[in-house]
Design an enzyme around this catalytic site. Structure first.
Site, mmCIF file in Angstrom:
data_model
loop_
_atom_site.group_PDB
_atom_site.id
_atom_site.type_symbol
_atom_site.label_atom_id
_atom_site.label_comp_id
_atom_site.label_asym_id
_atom_site.label_seq_id
_atom_site.Cartn_x
_atom_site.Cartn_y
_atom_site.Cartn_z
ATOM 1 C CG ASP A 220 -1.654 1.248 1.489
ATOM 2 O OD1 ASP A 220 -1.653 2.109 0.598
ATOM 3 O OD2 ASP A 220 -2.255 1.381 2.578
ATOM 4 C CG ASP B 83 -9.068 5.219 1.916
ATOM 5 O OD1 ASP B 83 -8.608 5.812 2.916
ATOM 6 O OD2 ASP B 83 -8.351 4.627 1.094
#
Ligand code: AMP
Length: 599
Positions: free
Chosen positions: A12, A175
């Site tokens: 990520d 998110d």
């Protein structure tokens, strides 16, 4: 096979922080970087002229911002170069340094070279931005097998796509990170995970909240005896912002946060307290913006809130309880947040990596609280006087262990006693929930109504809840521990004693069962029991085995299933050996386990 070829790491590559994970021997592992699960996406040149990446670079960003690069992800896919040590670098090059550091940590952790990766990007990244990410991977010596969308990765970590053919799900991934926000509608059909719509704001996140708090702090500092005519100097302002970020994080678990920064300017100190309600009012405009984006994403995907099967939270800022409650209010569905929102995307990338390497998908195991735990309090005034309601302190689905606190106030003047009643359940009214217990807090100060009492709940991994009440102004503390799993369970030792006494006092007249020693086929062994007792035990074994089989069929967390299987495995040998004492013990253990799992 060569472990290097079997390993595909998941990365990520975030704006604020980056994380690397891998599936190793069927288990998901977050690889620590410099001892931490995530690494700041920061690169710098330190005062000695050395290149620093990660935490060291983040640390110097306050004192040497001109020698530190932060948030390079924002520049990906553009020609906007950054200066470092007197030279100019493209965003891909800076990102490659971050990826290289993650790769190095993985190689150190795994003990072999790592050359293949899956990297995540926001769903809104265009082709140029995706290619730039791939190039950054190549520069770091990684063969980037796939670039996947962050919301897809989050959905994979929450098990999307594992149900296989015929399964259909509509998911929402919200998110909210440090500097960016996006919300995506994800459709899962026949094991295929696809982002249907995504909206966001690349300049909205936890940083804005820190800024707003720093402005509040600055105002209070100025309004105090510290005579600052203009804004704080840059360095002091950066320090204040850092302190406010800490306070913000504290406010996610408690009702208020104290901020104390000494010598903020010359001789001036800042000492202030921020209440959660006040903080929530401050950030409300940003959160409403995120809800507008959410509405647009739903509209674009042609989905209504009622059609969503799951809402998943990603990004550190979603730990803010206000974010969770607003979403719950807006969508009518409890957002899932049991997987660490900072790690969930890397986990999904690692799951995708494992699939590409031909490995089975691992299940992510997390212990969560199965219920909401609340305190009974006056929530309003109706026709018939005060209305009582259950005010949640820990919500269902929170990862364990957890400690959370809320602020309550006394209702009448000179109230020296309060009763803290603890409830379990999702209802707002006490009669809808299970009352777990209560404690009296006595000796409170004689002050007008509104005396603040902080109620803190802690639940450990075995489900023990410790409730602590503290009078804020004096620090007077009272606490009590409640077994949330075994509230209404019988105390087995007491019950055994009672039954033994019953048998002694009223010994039944019945034949003894003689157990032959299988070795020599001889007389009585120590393991004797009446025929009746043994048949009761055997019947109980049969029933418990049936219950266990049903539960296993229904499915449960792998750790629980393993415990049930281990417990079952002990029963057959005990029956075979006619060891009734051992059988009784094993049945008790299995019964305890089933009681907990069937709850
Ligand atoms: P991310 O970009 O996902 O790493 O998120 C980082 C942001 O999450 C930063 O603004 C952090 O201050 C914020 N954050 C981290 N932990 C918490 C917390 N417990 N409560 C509120 N915000 C948090």
């Amino acid at each position: 096979m060569n472990p290097e070829l079997q390993t595909v790491v998941g990365i990520d590559l975030g704006t604020t922080n980056s994380t690397i994970a891998v599936v190793q021997n069927g288990e998901l592992v977050i690889i620590p970087v410099a001892g931490r699960p995530t690494m700041p996406s920061a690169v710098g040149i330190d005062p000695a002229g050395k290149l620093v990446i990660g935490q060291a670079a983040k640390n110097q960003s306050v004192s040497a911002p001109e020698n530190t690069v932060l948030s390079i992800k924002r520049g990906m896919g553009t020609d906007r170069c950054v200066e470092l040590g007197g030279k100019s670098y493209r965003p891909e090059e800076i990102s490659a340094l971050i990826l290289g550091e993650l790769k190095r940590a993985a190689e150190e952790h795994l003990g072999h070279p790592v050359s293949r990766a899956v990297i995540t990007v926001p769903a809104f990244f265009n082709e140029r931005q995706r290619l730039a990410t791939q190039d950054a991977g190549r520069l770091a010596g990684l063969d980037v097998l796939r670039i996947i969308n962050e919301p897809t990765a989050a959905a994979l970590a929450y098990g999307a796509g594992q149900a296989g053919a015929g399964s259909k799900e509509t998911l929402l991934v919200y998110d909210l990170g440090g500097g960016t926000f996006d919300v995506s509608v994800v459709r899962v059909e026949d094991g295929i995970v696809e982002v249907r719509a995504s909206h966001g704001d690349i300049h909205l996140g936890g940083d804005d909240f820190d800024e707003a708090l720093a402005t509040l702090g600055e105002e209070r500092f100025g309004a105090g005896k510290n005579d600052i005519s203009a804004a704080l100097p840059d360095a002091a302002r950066r320090r204040l912002k850092g302190a406010m970020e800490k306070a913000k994080i504290e406010l996610s678990d408690g009702p208020f946060a104290s901020v104390r920064e000494e010598y903020l300017t010359g001789t001036g100190h800042l000492e202030t307290e921020i209440e959660r309600r006040e903080y929530e009012r401050l950030i409300e405009p940003w959160l409403h913006k995120t809800l507008d984006c959410l509405q647009r994403a739903l509209a674009d995907a042609g989905v209504t809130a009622g059609e969503l099967d799951k809402v998943m939270l990603v990004g550190g800022a979603t730990r803010t309880p206000f974010v969770q409650s607003l979403l719950m209010e807006k969508l009518g569905i409890e957002p899932r947040h049991e997987i660490d929102p900072d790690l969930v995307v890397a986990m999904g990338a690692a799951i995708q990596g494992a699939a590409l390497a031909g490995q089975p998908a691992p299940a992510i195991l997390v212990d969560i609280s199965a219920h909401t735990y609340s305190v009974l309090a006056v929530v309003g005034h109706g026709l018939f006087g005060e209305e009582l309601g259950c005010c949640p302190v820990i919500r269902r689905g929170t990862a364990l262990p957890v400690t959370k606190a809320e602020l309550f106030t006394t209702a009448i003047d000179n109230q020296t006693t309060v009763k803290v009643e603890v409830f379990q359940g999702e209802g707002e009214r006490p009669e809808e929930n299970l009352r777990l217990g209560a404690m009296m807090v006595e000796g409170l100060s004689k002050v007008p109504a509104g005396n603040e009492i902080v109620v803190q709940f802690r639940i450990d991994l075995s489900g023990l809840l410790t409730a602590t009440a503290t009078e804020k102004r004096t620090g007077l503390v009272k606490s009590v521990t409640i077994d949330t799993a075994g509230q209404h369970r019988i105390n087995l030792d007491t019950a055994r004693g009672n039954l033994a006494a019953l048998f002694e006092d009223h010994a039944p007249d019945r034949p003894r069962l003689v157990v032959l020693d299988p070795e020599d086929g001889d007389a009585e062994s120590a393991e004797t029991a009446t025929v009746e007792e043994s048949s009761i035990l055997l019947a109980s074994a049969k029933s418990l085995r049936g219950r266990a089989a049903k539960l296993l069929e229904r499915g449960m967390a792998e750790s629980d299933a393993a415990a049930v299987r281990a417990s079952l495995a002990e029963i057959a040998p005990a029956i075979e050996a006619r060891d009734w004492h051992a059988l009784q013990d094993h049945l008790d253990a299995l019964s305890d386990l089933l009681f907990y799992l069937e709850d």
